[in-house]
Design a protein around this motif. Structure first.
Motif, PDB file in Angstrom:
ATOM      1  N   SER A 160       0.831  -1.209   0.000  1.00 13.35           N
ATOM      2  CA  SER A 160       0.000   0.000   0.000  1.00 13.35           C
ATOM      3  C   SER A 160       0.864   1.257   0.000  1.00 13.35           C
ATOM      4  CB  SER A 160      -0.922   0.020   1.220  1.00 13.35           C
ATOM      5  OG  SER A 160      -1.818  -1.071   1.189  1.00 13.35           O
ATOM      6  N   GLU A 161       0.362   2.286  -0.646  1.00 11.14           N
ATOM      7  CA  GLU A 161       1.055   3.572  -0.735  1.00 11.14           C
ATOM      8  C   GLU A 161       0.183   4.642  -0.101  1.00 11.14           C
ATOM      9  OE1 GLU A 161       3.544   5.879  -4.171  1.00 11.14           O
ATOM     10  OE2 GLU A 161       1.463   5.377  -4.643  1.00 11.14           O
TER      11      GLU A 161
ATOM     12  N   MET B 263       4.755   7.157   0.952  1.00 17.33           N
ATOM     13  CA  MET B 263       5.378   6.026   1.630  1.00 17.33           C
ATOM     14  C   MET B 263       4.705   4.748   1.147  1.00 17.33           C
ATOM     15  SD  MET B 263       4.745   3.545   4.141  1.00 17.33           S
ATOM     16  CE  MET B 263       3.443   4.202   5.156  1.00 17.33           C
ATOM     17  N   ARG B 264       5.517   3.782   0.695  1.00 12.25           N
ATOM     18  CA  ARG B 264       4.959   2.484   0.305  1.00 12.25           C
ATOM     19  C   ARG B 264       5.336   1.457   1.370  1.00 12.25           C
ATOM     20  NH1 ARG B 264       2.471   0.780  -4.011  1.00 12.25           N
ATOM     21  NH2 ARG B 264       3.145   2.558  -5.260  1.00 12.25           N
ATOM     22  N   TRP B 265       4.335   0.805   1.910  1.00 10.01           N
ATOM     23  CA  TRP B 265       4.525  -0.181   2.971  1.00 10.01           C
ATOM     24  C   TRP B 265       4.914  -1.525   2.351  1.00 10.01           C
ATOM     25  CZ3 TRP B 265       5.543  -0.181   7.821  1.00 10.01           C
ATOM     26  CH2 TRP B 265       5.235  -1.274   8.645  1.00 10.01           C
ATOM     27  N   LEU B 266       6.166  -1.961   2.555  1.00  9.20           N
ATOM     28  CA  LEU B 266       6.648  -3.209   1.977  1.00  9.20           C
ATOM     29  C   LEU B 266       6.509  -4.374   2.958  1.00  9.20           C
ATOM     30  CD1 LEU B 266       9.883  -2.058   0.098  1.00  9.20           C
ATOM     31  CD2 LEU B 266       7.540  -2.212  -0.758  1.00  9.20           C
ATOM     32  N   ASP B 267       6.972  -4.196   4.185  1.00  4.75           N
ATOM     33  CA  ASP B 267       6.822  -5.218   5.221  1.00  4.75           C
ATOM     34  C   ASP B 267       7.376  -6.566   4.769  1.00  4.75           C
ATOM     35  OD1 ASP B 267       6.096  -6.329   7.626  1.00  4.75           O
ATOM     36  OD2 ASP B 267       4.006  -6.691   7.050  1.00  4.75           O
ATOM     37  N   VAL B 268       8.622  -6.563   4.286  1.00  6.27           N
ATOM     38  CA  VAL B 268       9.278  -7.791   3.852  1.00  6.27           C
ATOM     39  C   VAL B 268      10.601  -7.936   4.592  1.00  6.27           C
ATOM     40  CG1 VAL B 268       8.214  -7.778   1.576  1.00  6.27           C
ATOM     41  CG2 VAL B 268      10.414  -6.648   1.895  1.00  6.27           C
ATOM     42  N   VAL B 269      11.160  -9.134   4.524  1.00  5.02           N
ATOM     43  CA  VAL B 269      12.479  -9.367   5.088  1.00  5.02           C
ATOM     44  C   VAL B 269      13.448  -9.646   3.955  1.00  5.02           C
ATOM     45  CG1 VAL B 269      11.486 -10.292   7.200  1.00  5.02           C
ATOM     46  CG2 VAL B 269      12.168 -11.860   5.393  1.00  5.02           C
ATOM     47  N   GLN B 270      14.703  -9.384   4.208  1.00  4.56           N
ATOM     48  CA  GLN B 270      15.756  -9.647   3.234  1.00  4.56           C
ATOM     49  C   GLN B 270      16.688 -10.692   3.814  1.00  4.56           C
ATOM     50  OE1 GLN B 270      18.203  -6.270   2.340  1.00  4.56           O
ATOM     51  NE2 GLN B 270      19.778  -7.484   1.336  1.00  4.56           N
TER      52      GLN B 270
ATOM     53  N   GLY C  18      13.570  -2.733  -3.900  1.00 10.21           N
ATOM     54  CA  GLY C  18      12.718  -1.556  -3.966  1.00 10.21           C
ATOM     55  C   GLY C  18      12.144  -1.333  -5.350  1.00 10.21           C
ATOM     56  N   ARG C  19      13.003  -1.468  -6.375  1.00  8.82           N
ATOM     57  CA  ARG C  19      12.539  -1.258  -7.754  1.00  8.82           C
ATOM     58  C   ARG C  19      11.506  -2.309  -8.156  1.00  8.82           C
ATOM     59  NH1 ARG C  19      14.026  -4.056 -11.801  1.00  8.82           N
ATOM     60  NH2 ARG C  19      15.955  -4.763 -10.785  1.00  8.82           N
ATOM     61  N   SER C  20      11.785  -3.569  -7.834  1.00  6.08           N
ATOM     62  CA  SER C  20      10.900  -4.646  -8.269  1.00  6.08           C
ATOM     63  C   SER C  20       9.554  -4.598  -7.556  1.00  6.08           C
ATOM     64  CB  SER C  20      11.570  -6.000  -8.021  1.00  6.08           C
ATOM     65  OG  SER C  20      12.771  -6.104  -8.756  1.00  6.08           O
ATOM     66  N   LEU C  21       9.572  -4.359  -6.248  1.00  7.89           N
ATOM     67  CA  LEU C  21       8.301  -4.322  -5.524  1.00  7.89           C
ATOM     68  C   LEU C  21       7.492  -3.086  -5.881  1.00  7.89           C
ATOM     69  CD1 LEU C  21       9.272  -5.649  -1.983  1.00  7.89           C
ATOM     70  CD2 LEU C  21       8.299  -6.868  -3.920  1.00  7.89           C
ATOM     71  N   THR C  22       8.176  -1.963  -6.088  1.00  8.21           N
ATOM     72  CA  THR C  22       7.451  -0.770  -6.532  1.00  8.21           C
ATOM     73  C   THR C  22       6.808  -1.025  -7.888  1.00  8.21           C
ATOM     74  OG1 THR C  22       8.945   0.697  -5.314  1.00  8.21           O
ATOM     75  CG2 THR C  22       7.666   1.681  -7.097  1.00  8.21           C
ATOM     76  N   GLY C  23       7.562  -1.672  -8.787  1.00  7.42           N
ATOM     77  CA  GLY C  23       7.004  -2.008 -10.094  1.00  7.42           C
ATOM     78  C   GLY C  23       5.831  -2.961  -9.991  1.00  7.42           C
ATOM     79  N   LEU C  24       5.950  -3.953  -9.113  1.00  4.67           N
ATOM     80  CA  LEU C  24       4.865  -4.923  -8.947  1.00  4.67           C
ATOM     81  C   LEU C  24       3.590  -4.242  -8.489  1.00  4.67           C
ATOM     82  CD1 LEU C  24       3.790  -7.900  -8.588  1.00  4.67           C
ATOM     83  CD2 LEU C  24       4.617  -7.723  -6.224  1.00  4.67           C
ATOM     84  N   PHE C  25       3.697  -3.412  -7.462  1.00 12.21           N
ATOM     85  CA  PHE C  25       2.493  -2.843  -6.857  1.00 12.21           C
ATOM     86  C   PHE C  25       1.915  -1.687  -7.668  1.00 12.21           C
ATOM     87  CE2 PHE C  25       4.542  -4.705  -2.968  1.00 12.21           C
ATOM     88  CZ  PHE C  25       3.592  -5.705  -2.792  1.00 12.21           C
ATOM     89  N   THR C  26       2.624  -1.198  -8.655  1.00 11.72           N
ATOM     90  CA  THR C  26       2.063  -0.167  -9.536  1.00 11.72           C
ATOM     91  C   THR C  26       1.621  -0.747 -10.880  1.00 11.72           C
ATOM     92  OG1 THR C  26       4.303   0.384 -10.310  1.00 11.72           O
ATOM     93  CG2 THR C  26       3.406   1.689  -8.496  1.00 11.72           C
TER      94      THR C  26
END
Length: 872
Positions: free
Chosen positions: A565-566, A718-725, A745-753
Motif C-alpha cells: 500500500s502507498e 510512503m509504500r509499505w513493503l513489510d518484507v524481510v531480506q 525496492g525497484r521490483s516491488l514498486t514495479g509490482l504494486f504499480t
C-alpha cells in the motif's frame, strides 16, 4: 495521570480482551455503576487529566465515555484510566524508555562520523589510567566506566549527552558517575497537529456488552476465507477465551477459512474437561484430509499453514478415534490425493493416529493411509478388510499386492505436460480454484484456441474464494504490459520476496481482456448480491491501498496497512523513524541497527545514513546502540527532512533494520519499529512523542533484517513493503546490501504499480457501483463528485464512469441526507453515517462501533464470499 507498565512479548503480540476491543472497535468497557449522586470534584479533575494524557497519545474521549468515567468514586476512575493508558502505551510503544545514544539528538549527532570513530579508536587503543587524555591532554579526567571498563575522558565526551559508553556504545550502569543528568529538551510539552490516526474512544458498555462485542468480533474472524494475519490470529485466541467452551452457540456450522478452522478446533480440544463434549462438533467440521493434518499440527503447537511443523504431540484415544472417523468418511481417492500433497507430514501424522489398529472400525481411513504408504496387502484379515472397503470404489485398485489410486491431480499434470489444454480445462472445472490459479498457463497453452478456457471461466469464477478471484484478476492485468520480471512471495514463516526473469510467453491479448472482464463482472455480481443501496460514499484517496488477501506474514502493527500500500506523507513536516529492542540473557549483547539507503530515480545508490554515517544531507541518525539489556532496552532514531533530501537529488529512500551480530528478531523479548510525523524541528520536543506516532510494528520473525517501507521523496509518499531480506554472516550494515535493496525496492514498486494487486479503492468503487443508485466520490480537498446510475447502465459501465470528469451535479452531496448512505469506504471516519451502516475507514476517527458496523480491509474483501458458493 500516571501510567503502569508491563512486559510486552513481541514474539507473540498477545493482547488482553480489553486491548483487542480497544484496537478493533475503539471501545472502552467499564463495570456497571450506579449513576446517581453528585460527581466528585476529584473525579472531574482526574478525568480532565486523563483527557490530557490521552490527547498526548492521539486519542480523545467521547462524551458518553467521559460521562461514564465520572460515575463512581476516584478509585474506580483512576483504575480505569491507568488501565486504558497502559493499553494505549503498549500499542504505541510508549510503555518503554526511548533514549538515543546522543540524548540531545539530532543537534548533538556528530557531523563527521569518521572523526568521531577515530577518536573512539584512539581512546580505546592508547588511553591509559592515571595518564593525561590522549585526545585533549587533560589530567584527572580519564575514568573507567561500568560495566565495560573502557577508559573515557569526561572532558572529551559529554556525560549529559551520551546515554551509553562513548567507546563501545554498550549500555552503562545507571549509577555510573559518567552519566550526568540531561538538561530538559527545548519545547517539551509543545504539540503541533494531531496525528492522522487520531481516534475518538467510545463507550462500549459494561462487561455484558463486552462479552457480546467479543462474540461479534469472533464471528467476523471466523467468517474469513483467507488465512488470518498474526495479529488477527492472536486476537482470535484472546476472544475465544471469552466465548468459552461450555456452550458453542457462537461456533458457526461452517468455518470457511481452513487455517482458522484448525486454530479453533485445536483450541476446543485443548481443555480436557470439555473435550468429550466438543469432539462431535470438531469431527463434523473436518471435511478434507488436510483439515485433519492442520488440526494435528496446531494441536502440537505448530502453524496451521503447515510452514512451521513441530514434532507431533501424543493424541488421546478419543481424539484419535474422532479424527479417524472423519478421515473414514472421505472418499479415499480424494483423501489420498490430499495426503500426497503433504506426504512428508502425513506419514508421521498417520503414525500418531494408528489407523491400522482401527482398520475394522475405519477401513476407508486405513485404506487411504495404506495407499499413501504403499503398504503391501497380504491375504489376511487386515488385507481382506481393505480390499472389501475398496470394492465399491472405481478410483482405487487393490487387485495387486498394493493399493493403487488414480488421482485427479495426476491426470491434470499429464494433460498439461502433453499440451492438451482442452482435457486439462475439463478436469480443472472440477476444482475451480485450481482452474483460476492455472488460468495464465491454460491461456498460454491454448494459443488462439482459447474458447474452451474462456467458456469454463464464468462458472468456475462463481465458486472460488475472494482471494483466488482477486489474485487471478490482478495476475492477468499485469500481463497487459509484462515487465520481464516476476516477483514471488512464497508461503513461509517470513515475508520474503523472490525475483526471477519472466520467460513466459504472453497469452493472446483478446483472451486476456476477455478473462479480465469475466473476473471483474464476477466481482460486481458478488457485490450486487449483498443487496441494493441508495447512496454509497467512496474516498478517492483509497487508491494506493492494496486489498489484502494474503496476510499470513503481515507484521503486527498499530495501523493495519496491507503490504504494497502507498500513502501520502504530509509535506513540510519531519519524519522520524524509530527502533526499540530488548535483549535476553540467552541472546546476549544484541545490536540492531536502524538504517536508510538513498537512491536516485534510476535506483542508483547515492548515500546511506546509519551507524557508519550518522549524517547525510537531509538525514540524521541518533547514534549506534550496541546492547539493549533489560528492563530499558535500547532505541535508535533517524530524522528525515524531505525537502532537503529532494534538493540533494534523492528520489527513493529505503528503510531497513539489520541485526548486526546476526541474532534473529524472534529470539528477543521485544523488538519493534515505526515512524513519527513531527512538527517540531531538530531537537525540539521529546525524542519519542507518542502523539506523533503514525505507525508502530513488531519485529517478530526469525529473520535478521527487515525492510518495512520505501519513501518516494519527490512524490511525498510512503509504500509499505513489510518484507524481510535474507542475510548471512555477521557485521550487517546497509552499505553491504544496497544493490539488493535497490533491486528489491525497484521490483516491488514495479509490482504494486502494475495492477497485479487489486486496490481497495477499486474494490470500493466496484461494490458501490454494483449496489448503489448514487455514488459520492470524496476527494482529498473535501469536495465531492456525485455519480448517478443511468437507466440503461450496467454495473461494469457505471464503475468505469466513477472518477471521470462527467458526473451528475443533481445527485446531491454527503450533507444533504446522511440517512440515505448505505455503505461507506473512507480514509478517515469523519462522515455522518446512519446507525448500522457498514463502513471501512483506514483511520476510524470518531466512528463508534456501537452505532455503525466497522469493517476492516479484510472484511471488505471477505464480503465477496457471500455473493455465492465458494471453494478454494
Amino acid at each position: 495521570m500516571t501510567t503502569t507498565t508491563r512486559t510486552t512479548d513481541a514474539r507473540t503480540g498477545l493482547r488482553s480482551v480489553a486491548e483487542v476491543l480497544l484496537a478493533r472497535r475503539g471501545a472502552v468497557y467499564l463495570p456497571a455503576r450506579d449513576g446517581s449522586g453528585p460527581v466528585s470534584p476529584d473525579v472531574l479533575a482526574g478525568v480532565t487529566l486523563l483527557e490530557a494524557d490521552l490527547l498526548d497519545r492521539g486519542y480523545v474521549l467521547s462524551a458518553p465515555l467521559r460521562e461514564a468515567l465520572t460515575v463512581g468514586g476516584p478509585t474506580a476512575m483512576t483504575a480505569a484510566g491507568r488501565t486504558l493508558l497502559a493499553d494505549i502505551d503498549r500499542a504505541l510503544g510508549a510503555d518503554r524508555e526511548h533514549t538515543p545514544l546522543f540524548r540531545k539528538f539530532p543537534g548533538s549527532t556528530p557531523h563527521d562520523t569518521t572523526v568521531f570513530y577515530v577518536e573512539r579508536v584512539l581512546a580505546l587503543l592508547t588511553q591509559h589510567p592515571r595518564q593525561p587524555c590522549v585526545l585533549c591532554e587533560g589530567e584527572g579526567t580519564v575514568h573507567a566506566v561500568s560495566p565495560c571498563a573502557h577508559l573515557v575522558c569526561r572532558r572529551c565526551f559529554d556525560g549529559s549527552d551520551f546515554a551509553a559508553c562513548p567507546i563501545c556504545h554498550r549500555a552503562l550502569s545507571a549509577d555510573d558517575p559518567f552519566l550526568l543528568p540531561a538538561p530538559p529538551r527545548a519545547g517539551a510539552g509543545r504539540h503541533g497537529a494531531l496525528p492522522e490516526r487520531l481516534r475518538v474512544l467510545a463507550l462500549g458498555g459494561d462487561m455484558a456488552d463486552r462479552q457480546h462485542a467479543a462474540r461479534e468480533e469472533t464471528g467476523r474472524l471466523l467468517g474469513r476465507t483467507a488465512a488470518l494475519s498474526p495479529q488477527d490470529a492472536d486476537d482470535l485466541e484472546a476472544l475465544l477465551e471469552v466465548c468459552g467452551r461450555a456452550g458453542l452457540d457462537w461456533l458457526p456450522a461452517a468455518l470457511p477459512g481452513r487455517e482458522t478452522k484448525a486454530r479453533v478446533l485445536a483450541w476446543l480440544l485443548r481443555a480436557p474437561g470439555t473435550r468429550a463434549a466438543v469432539l462431535p462438533e470438531v469431527a463434523a467440521r473436518l471435511d478434507t484430509a488436510t483439515d485433519i493434518l492442520r488440526l494435528l499440527i496446531v494441536w502440537s503447537g505448530g502453524d496451521p499453514g503447515l510452514v512451521e511443523v513441530p514434532r507431533l504431540a501424543p493424541v488421546p484415544r478419543p481424539v484419535r478415534r474422532a479424527l479417524l472417523g472423519a478421515l473414514d468418511a472421505l472418499d479415499p481417492a480424494l483423501a489420498v490425493a490430499d495426503m500426497r500433497r503433504h506426504r512428508a507430514l502425513w506419514v508421521p501424522a498417520a503414525h500418531a493416529l494408528h489407523p491400522f489398529e482401527y482398520a475394522d472400525r475405519f477401513p476407508r481411513a486405513a485404506l487411504a493411509v495404506a495407499a499413501l504408504r504403499n503398504t503391501r496387502l497380504s491375504h489376511d484379515r487386515f488385507g481382506d478388510t481393505l480390499r472389501t472397503a475398496a470394492e465399491p470404489l472405481t478410483t482405487v485398485d487393490t487387485g495387486g499386492d498394493r493399493p493403487r489410486v488414480r488421482t485427479w491431480g495426476g491426470r491434470v499434470e499429464t494433460a498439461l505436460a502433453e499440451g492438451d489444454h482442452r482435457r486439462a480445462t475439463a478436469l480443472l472445472t472440477q476444482r475451480p480454484g485450481e482452474l483460476l490459479r492455472r488460468l495464465d498457463h491454460l491461456l498460454r497453452l491454448a494459443g488462439e484456441d482459447t474458447g474452451p478456457v474462456l467458456s469454463a471461466l464464468p462458472a468456475a469464477a462463481t465458486r472460488v474464494s475472494p482471494a483466488v478471484l482477486l489474485s487471478a484478476l490482478g495476475a492477468l492485468r499485469s500481463r497487459r504490459q509484462p515487465s520481464g520480471e516476476r516477483v514471488f512471495f512464497p508461503k513461509g514463516p517470513q515475508a520474503k520476496a523472490y525475483l526471477a526473469d519472466d520467460e513466459r510467453e504472453i497469452p493472446a491479448g483478446h483472451a486476456v481482456e476477455a478473462a479480465i472482464t469475466t473476473l471483474t463482472e464476477e466481482v460486481l455480481r458478488r457485490a450486487a448480491a449483498l443487496g441494493p443501496l441508495d447512496v454509497a460514499v467512496v474516498d478517492a484517496d483509497l487508491d494506493g491501498i492494496v486489498a489484502p488477501f494474503a496476510e499470513r506474514t503481515a507484521s503486527r502493527a498499530l495501523v493495519t496497512l496491507p503490504r504494497g500500500s502507498e500513502r501520502p506523507l504530509t509535506p513540510g513536516r519531519t519524519l522520524r523513524l524509530f527502533l526499540h529492542w530488548m535483549e535476553s540473557e540467552e541472546s546476549g549483547d544484541t545490536d540492531l541497527d536502524l538504517s536508510l539507503a538513498l537512491f536516485n530515480g534510476a535506483w542508483e545508490h547515492i548515500g546511506t545514513c546509519d551507524y557508519t554515517r550518522l549524517r547525510h544531507t537531509g538525514a540524521v541518525h541518533s547514534g549506534d546502540r550496541t546492547s539493549a539489556p533489560a528492563p530499558d532496552g535500547a532505541s535508535e532514531f533517524l530524522d528525515l527532512d524531505l525537502d532537503e533530501l529532494e534538493r540533494a537529488g534523492v528520489r527513493y529512500a529505503v528503510a531497513a533494520v539489520f541485526s548486526y551480530n546476526d541474532v534473529p528478531f524472534d529470539e528477543l523479548p521485544e523488538a519493534f519499529a515505526g515512524f513519527m510525523v513531527r512538527d517540531e524541528p531538530g531537537d525540539k520536543g521529546p525524542v519519542f512523542d507518542p502523539r506523533t506516532v503514525e505507525q508502530r510494528f513488531d519485529l517478530t520473525s526469525a529473520a535478521k533484517s527487515s525492510v518495512p517501507l520505501v519513501l518516494d521523496i519527490p512524490g511525498r509518499t510512503m509504500r509499505w513493503l513489510d518484507v524481510v531480506q535474507g542475510v548471512s554472516g555477521t557485521h550487517h550494515a546497509v552499505h553491504r546490501h544496497v544493490e539488493l535493496l535497490a533491486v528489491l525496492g525497484r521490483s516491488l514498486t514495479g509490482l504494486f504499480t502494475s495492477g497485479a494487486r487489486v486496490e481497495l479503492g477499486e474494490l470500493a468503487v466496484w461494490q458501490a457501483a454494483a449496489r448503489a443508485t448514487t455514488v459520492l466520490l470524496r476527494h482529498s480537498d473535501g469536495s465531492v463528485t456525485p455519480y448517478r446510475r443511468r437507466a440503461d447502465e450496467d454495473a461494469l459501465a457505471f464503475a468505469g464512469r466513477i472518477g471521470a470528469p462527467e458526473h451528475d451535479p443533481s445527485a446531491g452531496d454527503i450533507g444533504q441526507d446522511p440517512a440515505r448512505i448505505g455503505a461507506a469506504f473512507l480514509v478517515r471516519g469523519d462522515v455522518p453515517l446512519p446507525a448500522g451502516c457498514p463502513v471501512y475507514a483506514l483511520h476510524p476517527a470518531g466512528l463508534d462501533a456501537a452505532v455503525v458496523r466497522l469493517l476492516t480491509a479484510s472484511d471488505v474483501v471477505n464480503s465477496l464470499a457471500h455473493g455465492g458458493p465458494t471453494a478454494d
